[in-house]
Design a protein around this motif. Sequence first.
Motif, PDB file in Angstrom:
ATOM      1  N   ALA A  45     -47.777  31.901  -1.476  1.00 37.77           N
ATOM      2  CA  ALA A  45     -46.939  32.111  -0.296  1.00 37.77           C
ATOM      3  C   ALA A  45     -47.757  31.972   0.981  1.00 37.77           C
ATOM      4  O   ALA A  45     -47.327  31.332   1.945  1.00 37.77           O
ATOM      5  CB  ALA A  45     -46.277  33.485  -0.364  1.00 37.77           C
ATOM      6  N   THR A  46     -48.950  32.529   0.997  1.00 35.39           N
ATOM      7  CA  THR A  46     -49.822  32.458   2.173  1.00 35.39           C
ATOM      8  C   THR A  46     -50.250  31.029   2.449  1.00 35.39           C
ATOM      9  O   THR A  46     -50.256  30.582   3.602  1.00 35.39           O
ATOM     10  CB  THR A  46     -51.060  33.352   1.963  1.00 35.39           C
ATOM     11  OG1 THR A  46     -50.620  34.687   1.673  1.00 35.39           O
ATOM     12  CG2 THR A  46     -51.952  33.349   3.182  1.00 35.39           C
TER      13      THR A  46
ATOM     14  N   THR B 116     -34.493  22.212  -1.148  1.00 38.70           N
ATOM     15  CA  THR B 116     -33.562  23.165  -0.553  1.00 38.70           C
ATOM     16  C   THR B 116     -34.324  24.197   0.263  1.00 38.70           C
ATOM     17  O   THR B 116     -35.454  24.573  -0.079  1.00 38.70           O
ATOM     18  CB  THR B 116     -32.719  23.883  -1.625  1.00 38.70           C
ATOM     19  OG1 THR B 116     -33.584  24.650  -2.453  1.00 38.70           O
ATOM     20  CG2 THR B 116     -31.924  22.886  -2.454  1.00 38.70           C
ATOM     21  N   ALA B 117     -33.697  24.644   1.326  1.00 42.68           N
ATOM     22  CA  ALA B 117     -34.316  25.669   2.175  1.00 42.68           C
ATOM     23  C   ALA B 117     -34.544  26.949   1.376  1.00 42.68           C
ATOM     24  O   ALA B 117     -35.577  27.611   1.525  1.00 42.68           O
ATOM     25  CB  ALA B 117     -33.444  25.937   3.393  1.00 42.68           C
ATOM     26  N   SER B 118     -33.600  27.297   0.500  1.00 45.90           N
ATOM     27  CA  SER B 118     -33.753  28.530  -0.280  1.00 45.90           C
ATOM     28  C   SER B 118     -34.976  28.457  -1.199  1.00 45.90           C
ATOM     29  O   SER B 118     -35.660  29.459  -1.401  1.00 45.90           O
ATOM     30  CB  SER B 118     -32.491  28.832  -1.084  1.00 45.90           C
ATOM     31  OG  SER B 118     -32.259  27.838  -2.052  1.00 45.90           O
ATOM     32  N   ALA B 119     -35.270  27.276  -1.724  1.00 44.73           N
ATOM     33  CA  ALA B 119     -36.449  27.135  -2.586  1.00 44.73           C
ATOM     34  C   ALA B 119     -37.723  27.415  -1.799  1.00 44.73           C
ATOM     35  O   ALA B 119     -38.614  28.128  -2.270  1.00 44.73           O
ATOM     36  CB  ALA B 119     -36.503  25.733  -3.191  1.00 44.73           C
ATOM     37  N   LEU B 120     -37.807  26.886  -0.577  1.00 43.64           N
ATOM     38  CA  LEU B 120     -39.005  27.112   0.229  1.00 43.64           C
ATOM     39  C   LEU B 120     -39.080  28.554   0.705  1.00 43.64           C
ATOM     40  O   LEU B 120     -40.159  29.151   0.715  1.00 43.64           O
ATOM     41  CB  LEU B 120     -39.061  26.144   1.414  1.00 43.64           C
ATOM     42  CG  LEU B 120     -40.360  26.174   2.216  1.00 43.64           C
ATOM     43  CD1 LEU B 120     -41.583  25.973   1.310  1.00 43.64           C
ATOM     44  CD2 LEU B 120     -40.345  25.125   3.308  1.00 43.64           C
ATOM     45  N   TYR B 121     -37.948  29.155   1.077  1.00 45.49           N
ATOM     46  CA  TYR B 121     -37.949  30.564   1.464  1.00 45.49           C
ATOM     47  C   TYR B 121     -38.455  31.438   0.316  1.00 45.49           C
ATOM     48  O   TYR B 121     -39.247  32.351   0.524  1.00 45.49           O
ATOM     49  CB  TYR B 121     -36.550  31.025   1.888  1.00 45.49           C
ATOM     50  CG  TYR B 121     -36.183  30.656   3.312  1.00 45.49           C
ATOM     51  CD1 TYR B 121     -36.843  31.227   4.391  1.00 45.49           C
ATOM     52  CD2 TYR B 121     -35.173  29.748   3.566  1.00 45.49           C
ATOM     53  CE1 TYR B 121     -36.518  30.891   5.692  1.00 45.49           C
ATOM     54  CE2 TYR B 121     -34.831  29.400   4.865  1.00 45.49           C
ATOM     55  CZ  TYR B 121     -35.505  29.977   5.928  1.00 45.49           C
ATOM     56  OH  TYR B 121     -35.175  29.638   7.208  1.00 45.49           O
ATOM     57  N   GLN B 122     -38.022  31.147  -0.907  1.00 42.53           N
ATOM     58  CA  GLN B 122     -38.462  31.941  -2.058  1.00 42.53           C
ATOM     59  C   GLN B 122     -39.950  31.747  -2.331  1.00 42.53           C
ATOM     60  O   GLN B 122     -40.641  32.691  -2.705  1.00 42.53           O
ATOM     61  CB  GLN B 122     -37.636  31.593  -3.289  1.00 42.53           C
ATOM     62  CG  GLN B 122     -36.216  32.096  -3.206  1.00 42.53           C
ATOM     63  CD  GLN B 122     -35.388  31.716  -4.412  1.00 42.53           C
ATOM     64  OE1 GLN B 122     -35.872  31.122  -5.361  1.00 42.53           O
ATOM     65  NE2 GLN B 122     -34.099  32.046  -4.370  1.00 42.53           N
TER      66      GLN B 122
ATOM     67  N   LYS C 182     -41.330  35.278  -3.956  1.00 38.46           N
ATOM     68  CA  LYS C 182     -40.397  35.512  -5.064  1.00 38.46           C
ATOM     69  C   LYS C 182     -40.617  34.481  -6.167  1.00 38.46           C
ATOM     70  O   LYS C 182     -40.480  34.790  -7.337  1.00 38.46           O
ATOM     71  CB  LYS C 182     -38.955  35.471  -4.560  1.00 38.46           C
ATOM     72  CG  LYS C 182     -38.619  36.624  -3.646  1.00 38.46           C
ATOM     73  CD  LYS C 182     -37.217  36.527  -3.107  1.00 38.46           C
ATOM     74  CE  LYS C 182     -36.963  37.671  -2.142  1.00 38.46           C
ATOM     75  NZ  LYS C 182     -35.717  37.491  -1.416  1.00 38.46           N
ATOM     76  N   THR C 183     -40.939  33.248  -5.767  1.00 43.41           N
ATOM     77  CA  THR C 183     -41.298  32.212  -6.734  1.00 43.41           C
ATOM     78  C   THR C 183     -42.817  32.155  -6.772  1.00 43.41           C
ATOM     79  O   THR C 183     -43.465  31.967  -5.746  1.00 43.41           O
ATOM     80  CB  THR C 183     -40.717  30.836  -6.320  1.00 43.41           C
ATOM     81  OG1 THR C 183     -39.297  30.964  -6.213  1.00 43.41           O
ATOM     82  CG2 THR C 183     -41.067  29.771  -7.333  1.00 43.41           C
ATOM     83  N   LYS C 184     -43.391  32.328  -7.956  1.00 44.80           N
ATOM     84  CA  LYS C 184     -44.842  32.484  -8.092  1.00 44.80           C
ATOM     85  C   LYS C 184     -45.599  31.204  -8.371  1.00 44.80           C
ATOM     86  O   LYS C 184     -46.817  31.179  -8.313  1.00 44.80           O
ATOM     87  CB  LYS C 184     -45.151  33.483  -9.215  1.00 44.80           C
ATOM     88  CG  LYS C 184     -44.541  34.846  -9.014  1.00 44.80           C
ATOM     89  CD  LYS C 184     -45.185  35.577  -7.878  1.00 44.80           C
ATOM     90  CE  LYS C 184     -44.610  36.981  -7.763  1.00 44.80           C
ATOM     91  NZ  LYS C 184     -44.976  37.626  -6.536  1.00 44.80           N
ATOM     92  N   SER C 185     -44.895  30.117  -8.705  1.00 47.19           N
ATOM     93  CA  SER C 185     -45.598  28.863  -9.000  1.00 47.19           C
ATOM     94  C   SER C 185     -44.893  27.703  -8.319  1.00 47.19           C
ATOM     95  O   SER C 185     -43.702  27.759  -8.035  1.00 47.19           O
ATOM     96  CB  SER C 185     -45.680  28.629 -10.504  1.00 47.19           C
ATOM     97  OG  SER C 185     -44.388  28.453 -11.039  1.00 47.19           O
ATOM     98  N   LEU C 186     -45.667  26.671  -8.076  1.00 49.83           N
ATOM     99  CA  LEU C 186     -45.182  25.491  -7.379  1.00 49.83           C
ATOM    100  C   LEU C 186     -45.177  24.330  -8.360  1.00 49.83           C
ATOM    101  O   LEU C 186     -46.217  23.974  -8.912  1.00 49.83           O
ATOM    102  CB  LEU C 186     -46.110  25.202  -6.195  1.00 49.83           C
ATOM    103  CG  LEU C 186     -45.767  24.076  -5.245  1.00 49.83           C
ATOM    104  CD1 LEU C 186     -44.399  24.281  -4.613  1.00 49.83           C
ATOM    105  CD2 LEU C 186     -46.828  23.994  -4.157  1.00 49.83           C
ATOM    106  N   SER C 187     -43.994  23.740  -8.618  1.00 48.97           N
ATOM    107  CA  SER C 187     -43.914  22.625  -9.555  1.00 48.97           C
ATOM    108  C   SER C 187     -44.540  21.388  -8.943  1.00 48.97           C
ATOM    109  O   SER C 187     -44.647  21.254  -7.728  1.00 48.97           O
ATOM    110  CB  SER C 187     -42.455  22.338  -9.927  1.00 48.97           C
ATOM    111  OG  SER C 187     -41.785  21.717  -8.843  1.00 48.97           O
ATOM    112  N   GLY C 188     -44.955  20.475  -9.792  1.00 50.53           N
ATOM    113  CA  GLY C 188     -45.615  19.258  -9.326  1.00 50.53           C
ATOM    114  C   GLY C 188     -44.761  18.446  -8.383  1.00 50.53           C
ATOM    115  O   GLY C 188     -45.226  17.982  -7.348  1.00 50.53           O
ATOM    116  N   GLU C 189     -43.493  18.260  -8.708  1.00 49.73           N
ATOM    117  CA  GLU C 189     -42.610  17.449  -7.870  1.00 49.73           C
ATOM    118  C   GLU C 189     -42.426  18.084  -6.498  1.00 49.73           C
ATOM    119  O   GLU C 189     -42.512  17.406  -5.473  1.00 49.73           O
ATOM    120  CB  GLU C 189     -41.256  17.267  -8.562  1.00 49.73           C
ATOM    121  CG  GLU C 189     -40.317  16.369  -7.798  1.00 49.73           C
ATOM    122  CD  GLU C 189     -39.008  16.149  -8.536  1.00 49.73           C
ATOM    123  OE1 GLU C 189     -38.057  15.700  -7.868  1.00 49.73           O
ATOM    124  OE2 GLU C 189     -38.924  16.433  -9.739  1.00 49.73           O
TER     125      GLU C 189
END
Length: 121
Positions: A6-7, A31-37, A42-49
């Motif tokens: 997140a940081t 989506t904006a909600s994906a980036l906000y999370q 709230k979302t702990k990992s970032l997918s490759g795509e």
Amino acid sequence: MTTALATRLKRARTECGITEPADAARRAGITASALYQLEDGKTKSLSGETAVKLARVYKPFRVEWLITGELPERWDESHGSSISVSETPAGYVRLRVMEGEASGGFGAMNQDYPDVVRELD
């Protein structure tokens, strides 16, 4: 030392001059909600795509740094520019993907060198 996902994402966005996460999400095609999370933790990992899409917006930050936080955060911190296509980045090995075909027969001696299709770092 790595920083939290997140940081890293907030830092990359703000240093690229994008004040709103929704604006960055729109530019990246997510989506904006994906980036906000992601930025809220709230979302702990970032997918490759998603990472690749964000890296296209968060230039000059490396996609590897966005995902893991362990590599240098910028492309070439010593010179402030991207690494040349002909250079192999520090800490990487360059593999050449060659054009060729295989078959199960008696075999044949090839006198020509195959063409390089692309290189992978």
